[in-house]
Design an enzyme around this catalytic site. Structure first.
Site, short mmCIF file in Angstrom:
data_model
loop_
_atom_site.label_atom_id
_atom_site.label_comp_id
_atom_site.label_asym_id
_atom_site.label_seq_id
_atom_site.Cartn_x
_atom_site.Cartn_y
_atom_site.Cartn_z
N CYS A 1 2.24 -32.51 30.72
CA CYS A 1 4.29 -32.49 30.07
C CYS A 1 4.25 -32.28 28.68
CB CYS A 1 4.35 -33.58 31.03
SG CYS A 1 4.07 -34.50 33.14
N ALA A 2 3.79 -31.68 28.56
CA ALA A 2 4.23 -31.71 27.22
C ALA A 2 3.98 -29.89 26.74
CB ALA A 2 3.68 -31.96 25.98
#
Length: 106
Positions: free
Chosen positions: A66-67
């Site tokens: 999620c980055a």
């Protein structure tokens, strides 16, 4: 304080051991951290490394986490990163097993 001390020593130990493997890239190894370390094996996708470790009973996470912006900056968008998390319940023997398996992943 005892838990933090043990975790910090174990994280330092793992970084030292991973750093001894020339085919392993450790991300942000010079920064203070919590019990998570991100790394890759040169030329391998994180999903492939996760599969090998899983087959050997070692639970890690692989992927983008999620980055996406961080992965764009690190140029790991295509491979992802393997993330291993340590806690006070882990041991040096477990770190040594992980490093031994990664050494065989060339």
């Amino acid at each position: 304080d005892e838990i933090l001390y043990k975790e910090t020593k174990l994280i330092s130990y793992m970084i030292k051991k991973l750093n001894s493997l020339e085919h392993v890239v450790i991300y942000d190894k010079e920064f203070d951290r919590v019990g998570a370390i991100g790394f890759n094996i040169i030329g391998k996708k994180s999903s492939d490394v996760v599969e090998v470790l899983d087959a050997n009973g070692i639970c890690v996470r692989g992927g983008i986490h999620c980055a996406i912006l961080a992965h764009e900056a690190l140029r790991t968008k295509e491979t992802g990163i393997v993330r291993v998390s340590l806690s006070v319940n882990n041991t040096k023997d477990e770190v040594d097993l992980l490093v031994h398996i990664l050494d065989d992943c060339r």
